[in-house]
Motif scaffolding. Structure first.
Motif, PDB file in Angstrom:
ATOM      1  N   LEU A  90       0.798  -1.223   0.000  1.00  0.00           N
ATOM      2  CA  LEU A  90       0.000   0.000   0.000  1.00  0.00           C
ATOM      3  C   LEU A  90       0.834   1.279   0.000  1.00  0.00           C
ATOM      4  CD1 LEU A  90      -2.717  -0.899   2.690  1.00  0.00           C
ATOM      5  CD2 LEU A  90      -3.010  -0.878   0.207  1.00  0.00           C
ATOM      6  N   ARG A  91       2.142   1.158   0.190  1.00  0.00           N
ATOM      7  CA  ARG A  91       2.947   2.346   0.487  1.00  0.00           C
ATOM      8  C   ARG A  91       2.821   3.422  -0.594  1.00  0.00           C
ATOM      9  NH1 ARG A  91       6.543   3.405   4.178  1.00  0.00           N
ATOM     10  NH2 ARG A  91       6.533   1.205   4.820  1.00  0.00           N
ATOM     11  N   TRP A  92       2.971   3.042  -1.869  1.00  0.00           N
ATOM     12  CA  TRP A  92       2.932   4.050  -2.934  1.00  0.00           C
ATOM     13  C   TRP A  92       1.578   4.743  -2.977  1.00  0.00           C
ATOM     14  CZ3 TRP A  92       0.249   4.461  -7.707  1.00  0.00           C
ATOM     15  CH2 TRP A  92       0.713   5.503  -8.535  1.00  0.00           C
ATOM     16  N   LEU A  93       0.506   3.964  -2.857  1.00  0.00           N
ATOM     17  CA  LEU A  93      -0.836   4.540  -2.883  1.00  0.00           C
ATOM     18  C   LEU A  93      -1.045   5.513  -1.733  1.00  0.00           C
ATOM     19  CD1 LEU A  93      -3.796   4.696  -3.840  1.00  0.00           C
ATOM     20  CD2 LEU A  93      -4.243   2.678  -2.410  1.00  0.00           C
ATOM     21  N   LEU A  94      -0.694   5.105  -0.511  1.00  0.00           N
ATOM     22  CA  LEU A  94      -0.915   5.968   0.656  1.00  0.00           C
ATOM     23  C   LEU A  94      -0.058   7.223   0.581  1.00  0.00           C
ATOM     24  CD1 LEU A  94      -1.137   3.349   3.571  1.00  0.00           C
ATOM     25  CD2 LEU A  94      -2.893   4.092   1.951  1.00  0.00           C
ATOM     26  N   HIS A  95       1.178   7.072   0.138  1.00  0.00           N
ATOM     27  CA  HIS A  95       2.065   8.235   0.021  1.00  0.00           C
ATOM     28  C   HIS A  95       1.514   9.230  -1.002  1.00  0.00           C
ATOM     29  CE1 HIS A  95       5.783  10.545  -0.010  1.00  0.00           C
ATOM     30  NE2 HIS A  95       5.742  10.495  -1.337  1.00  0.00           N
ATOM     31  N   GLN A  96       1.065   8.729  -2.150  1.00  0.00           N
ATOM     32  CA  GLN A  96       0.527   9.619  -3.178  1.00  0.00           C
ATOM     33  C   GLN A  96      -0.758  10.292  -2.712  1.00  0.00           C
ATOM     34  OE1 GLN A  96       2.014  10.450  -6.142  1.00  0.00           O
ATOM     35  NE2 GLN A  96       3.738   9.318  -5.260  1.00  0.00           N
ATOM     36  N   ALA A  97      -1.588   9.566  -1.969  1.00  0.00           N
ATOM     37  CA  ALA A  97      -2.816  10.163  -1.445  1.00  0.00           C
ATOM     38  C   ALA A  97      -2.495  11.306  -0.502  1.00  0.00           C
ATOM     39  CB  ALA A  97      -3.655   9.104  -0.729  1.00  0.00           C
ATOM     40  N   ARG A  98      -1.501  11.104   0.355  1.00  0.00           N
ATOM     41  CA  ARG A  98      -1.072  12.180   1.257  1.00  0.00           C
ATOM     42  C   ARG A  98      -0.544  13.379   0.472  1.00  0.00           C
ATOM     43  NH1 ARG A  98       0.830  11.459   6.411  1.00  0.00           N
ATOM     44  NH2 ARG A  98      -0.656  10.396   7.785  1.00  0.00           N
ATOM     45  N   GLU A  99       0.204  13.116  -0.601  1.00  0.00           N
ATOM     46  CA  GLU A  99       0.740  14.196  -1.429  1.00  0.00           C
ATOM     47  C   GLU A  99      -0.389  15.017  -2.050  1.00  0.00           C
ATOM     48  OE1 GLU A  99       4.118  15.154  -2.402  1.00  0.00           O
ATOM     49  OE2 GLU A  99       4.363  14.172  -0.454  1.00  0.00           O
ATOM     50  N   LEU A 100      -1.514  14.375  -2.318  1.00  0.00           N
ATOM     51  CA  LEU A 100      -2.669  15.070  -2.884  1.00  0.00           C
ATOM     52  C   LEU A 100      -3.467  15.825  -1.826  1.00  0.00           C
ATOM     53  CD1 LEU A 100      -3.955  12.340  -5.372  1.00  0.00           C
ATOM     54  CD2 LEU A 100      -2.810  14.497  -5.945  1.00  0.00           C
ATOM     55  N   GLY A 101      -3.096  15.694  -0.571  1.00  0.00           N
ATOM     56  CA  GLY A 101      -3.766  16.425   0.503  1.00  0.00           C
ATOM     57  C   GLY A 101      -4.903  15.671   1.153  1.00  0.00           C
ATOM     58  N   ALA A 102      -5.098  14.393   0.809  1.00  0.00           N
ATOM     59  CA  ALA A 102      -6.161  13.600   1.409  1.00  0.00           C
ATOM     60  C   ALA A 102      -5.671  12.949   2.697  1.00  0.00           C
ATOM     61  CB  ALA A 102      -6.638  12.522   0.440  1.00  0.00           C
ATOM     62  N   LYS A 103      -6.565  12.845   3.669  1.00  0.00           N
ATOM     63  CA  LYS A 103      -6.284  12.062   4.862  1.00  0.00           C
ATOM     64  C   LYS A 103      -6.558  10.596   4.533  1.00  0.00           C
ATOM     65  CE  LYS A 103      -9.113  14.622   7.323  1.00  0.00           C
ATOM     66  NZ  LYS A 103      -9.305  15.790   6.448  1.00  0.00           N
ATOM     67  N   VAL A 104      -5.882   9.706   5.251  1.00  0.00           N
ATOM     68  CA  VAL A 104      -5.934   8.279   4.942  1.00  0.00           C
ATOM     69  C   VAL A 104      -6.534   7.517   6.111  1.00  0.00           C
ATOM     70  CG1 VAL A 104      -4.569   6.194   4.510  1.00  0.00           C
ATOM     71  CG2 VAL A 104      -3.987   8.350   3.342  1.00  0.00           C
ATOM     72  N   CYS A 105      -7.523   6.694   5.798  1.00  0.00           N
ATOM     73  CA  CYS A 105      -8.131   5.790   6.774  1.00  0.00           C
ATOM     74  C   CYS A 105      -7.918   4.357   6.302  1.00  0.00           C
ATOM     75  CB  CYS A 105      -9.623   6.076   6.923  1.00  0.00           C
ATOM     76  SG  CYS A 105     -10.523   4.823   7.872  1.00  0.00           S
TER      77      CYS A 105
ATOM     78  N   TRP B 140       1.019  -1.826   8.625  1.00  0.00           N
ATOM     79  CA  TRP B 140       1.009  -0.436   8.192  1.00  0.00           C
ATOM     80  C   TRP B 140       0.829   0.569   9.321  1.00  0.00           C
ATOM     81  CZ3 TRP B 140       2.981   0.312   3.724  1.00  0.00           C
ATOM     82  CH2 TRP B 140       2.920  -0.702   2.765  1.00  0.00           C
ATOM     83  N   ALA B 141       0.685   0.082  10.553  1.00  0.00           N
ATOM     84  CA  ALA B 141       0.422   0.984  11.676  1.00  0.00           C
ATOM     85  C   ALA B 141       1.553   1.975  11.915  1.00  0.00           C
ATOM     86  CB  ALA B 141       0.160   0.171  12.949  1.00  0.00           C
ATOM     87  N   ASN B 142       2.780   1.563  11.686  1.00  0.00           N
ATOM     88  CA  ASN B 142       3.922   2.444  11.972  1.00  0.00           C
ATOM     89  C   ASN B 142       4.517   3.049  10.704  1.00  0.00           C
ATOM     90  OD1 ASN B 142       5.051   0.195  10.873  1.00  0.00           O
ATOM     91  ND2 ASN B 142       6.518  -0.180  12.535  1.00  0.00           N
ATOM     92  N   SER B 143       3.701   3.184   9.654  1.00  0.00           N
ATOM     93  CA  SER B 143       4.205   3.712   8.388  1.00  0.00           C
ATOM     94  C   SER B 143       4.217   5.232   8.346  1.00  0.00           C
ATOM     95  CB  SER B 143       3.336   3.189   7.233  1.00  0.00           C
ATOM     96  OG  SER B 143       2.016   3.731   7.316  1.00  0.00           O
ATOM     97  N   ASN B 144       3.554   5.880   9.315  1.00  0.00           N
ATOM     98  CA  ASN B 144       3.392   7.337   9.329  1.00  0.00           C
ATOM     99  C   ASN B 144       2.654   7.848   8.093  1.00  0.00           C
ATOM    100  OD1 ASN B 144       4.754   7.886  11.838  1.00  0.00           O
ATOM    101  ND2 ASN B 144       6.695   7.490  10.789  1.00  0.00           N
ATOM    102  N   LEU B 145       1.819   6.993   7.504  1.00  0.00           N
ATOM    103  CA  LEU B 145       1.036   7.363   6.327  1.00  0.00           C
ATOM    104  C   LEU B 145      -0.462   7.258   6.579  1.00  0.00           C
ATOM    105  CD1 LEU B 145       3.108   5.508   3.566  1.00  0.00           C
ATOM    106  CD2 LEU B 145       3.047   7.984   3.984  1.00  0.00           C
ATOM    107  N   VAL B 146      -0.848   7.002   7.838  1.00  0.00           N
ATOM    108  CA  VAL B 146      -2.244   6.705   8.157  1.00  0.00           C
ATOM    109  C   VAL B 146      -2.743   7.663   9.233  1.00  0.00           C
ATOM    110  CG1 VAL B 146      -3.858   4.925   8.906  1.00  0.00           C
ATOM    111  CG2 VAL B 146      -1.837   4.278   7.587  1.00  0.00           C
TER     112      VAL B 146
END
Length: 362
Positions: free
Chosen positions: A184-199, A210-216
């Motif tokens: 999921l890393r690329w997807l979550l990182h790109q979503a954050r770059e777009l300004g979306a919060k991630v659930c 993924w709990a400690n990825s700092n992307l959630v």
């Protein structure tokens, strides 16, 4: 949080009053509906069999059978749409899967289809009139890397097109070619770059990954999933709170922990609260957690001017938890995850957690 030690909140009021100002403990706040893109990596066809009395190991005669498109992200999107939020559900679908494709097309504009080779899974749900629900859920299939990349790119396109507030990745993850679940890393990182919060609302082992990825920003585990993360059984509300704190310490901003009939624990930057709906007659528990997540995401309370004080943030968090628990209570009283409406949402007690309260306490 002494002012919220024991407070009853009308969980349905926010749903019935979009755009209206509400007075919350003397402060005026405004509510804003959310724009949400959900991704259901492994959608399912839910086949629900209803029985008067279900006897394990015996021949049982169902008095009714229903079939509909399921999957956590789809359920969340449906419920958010019912409440007036702008929502889109991205789902991978095999164009050769005629029965599944017909159900998908019945969802209309809610879904965005991404063509893949794996057929839609089947979830067989056995519902007894006594209130028990048994799920026989088919394991997720294999999704080749190029197909998974296409799913991620379609999801990001939808986030851009809608300028979405949230990306919700919900449900089981398919298998990658290396035998592990998809990355999921690329997807979550790109979503954050777009300004979306991630659930993330995914299975326990993947949640731990993924709990400690700092992307959630938000996770919604249930008690068994929290037990996997904690590494030991959770028997009290205090145990749940401690496990939720461990998730937060790993880098998750907000934890929404579902305890079934015992309600929800919400842990965020402003503290921890316990939302307790009234006892509700149970018809089908499938999808109740999805309705609860939709309730939490549905609206954001914002201070109309100047920085938001801690007291105002805390009150808004309490209202979101009350709506979450209330919508979950509505869901368990319905036969399917396609709720059809959000009427008769019960009042919910929001209070500080009682650490010694035993889960499942009658």
């Amino acid at each position: 949080m002494s002012s919220l030690t024991h407070r009853t909140i009308r969980a349905g009021s926010a749903y019935r009053s979009h755009g209206a100002g509400q007075s919350v403990q003397g402060q005026k706040v405004r509510q804003r509906l959310q724009t949400v893109v959900t991704l259901t990596p492994s959608p399912v066809v839910d086949r629900v069999y209803f029985f008067e009395d279900l006897v394990p190991g015996a021949v049982n005669r169902a008095f009714a059978v229903e079939e509909y498109l399921g999957g956590n992200g789809i359920n969340v999107a449906r419920t958010l749409t019912l409440a007036g939020n702008t929502t889109s559900a991205v789902i991978p679908v095999c164009h050769l899967d005629n029965s599944g494709l017909a159900l998908v097309q019945g969802e209309g504009d809610l879904v965005r289809i991404v063509s893949v080779s794996a057929p839609i899974r089947v979830n067989t749900v056995l519902v007894s009139s006594g209130g028990s629900t048994t799920n026989a859920n088919q394991k997720p299939g294999h999704l080749p890397e190029p197909e998974w990349r296409s799913v991620c790119e379609a999801t990001l396109d939808q986030l851009r097109a809608m300028d979405a507030d949230w990306l919700v990745v919900a449900g089981s993850l398919p298998q990658a070619s290396d035998g592990h679940t998809v990355d999921l890393r690329w997807l979550l990182h790109q979503a954050r770059e777009l300004g979306a919060k991630v659930c993330l609302d995914i299975n326990g082992p993947d949640l731990c990954r993924w709990a400690n990825s700092n992307l959630v920003d938000l996770v919604k585990p249930n008690v068994p999933e929290l037990e996997q993360f904690a590494g030991h059984p959770l028997r009290t509300v205090g145990d749940v709170v401690n496990a939720a704190r461990s998730l937060a310490d790993a880098g998750i901003g907000t934890v929404l922990a579902s305890m079934g009939g015992d309600g929800l624990i919400g842990l965020g930057p402003d503290g921890v609260l316990w939302a307790r709906p009234p006892k509700t007659p149970v018809v089908n528990t499938t999808g109740a957690g999805d309705a609860a997540l939709a309730g939490f995401l549905s609206e954001t309370c914002l201070d109309p001017g100047g920085p938001t004080g801690a007291h105002n943030r805390r009150t808004s968090f309490a209202e979101a938890l009350a709506r979450s628990a209330g919508w979950g209570a509505v869901a368990v009283g319905r036969s399917t995850t396609a709720l059809g409406g959000l009427t008769e949402v019960p009042d919910v007690i929001v209070q500080e957690p009682d650490p010694v309260y035993r889960l499942g306490n009658a």
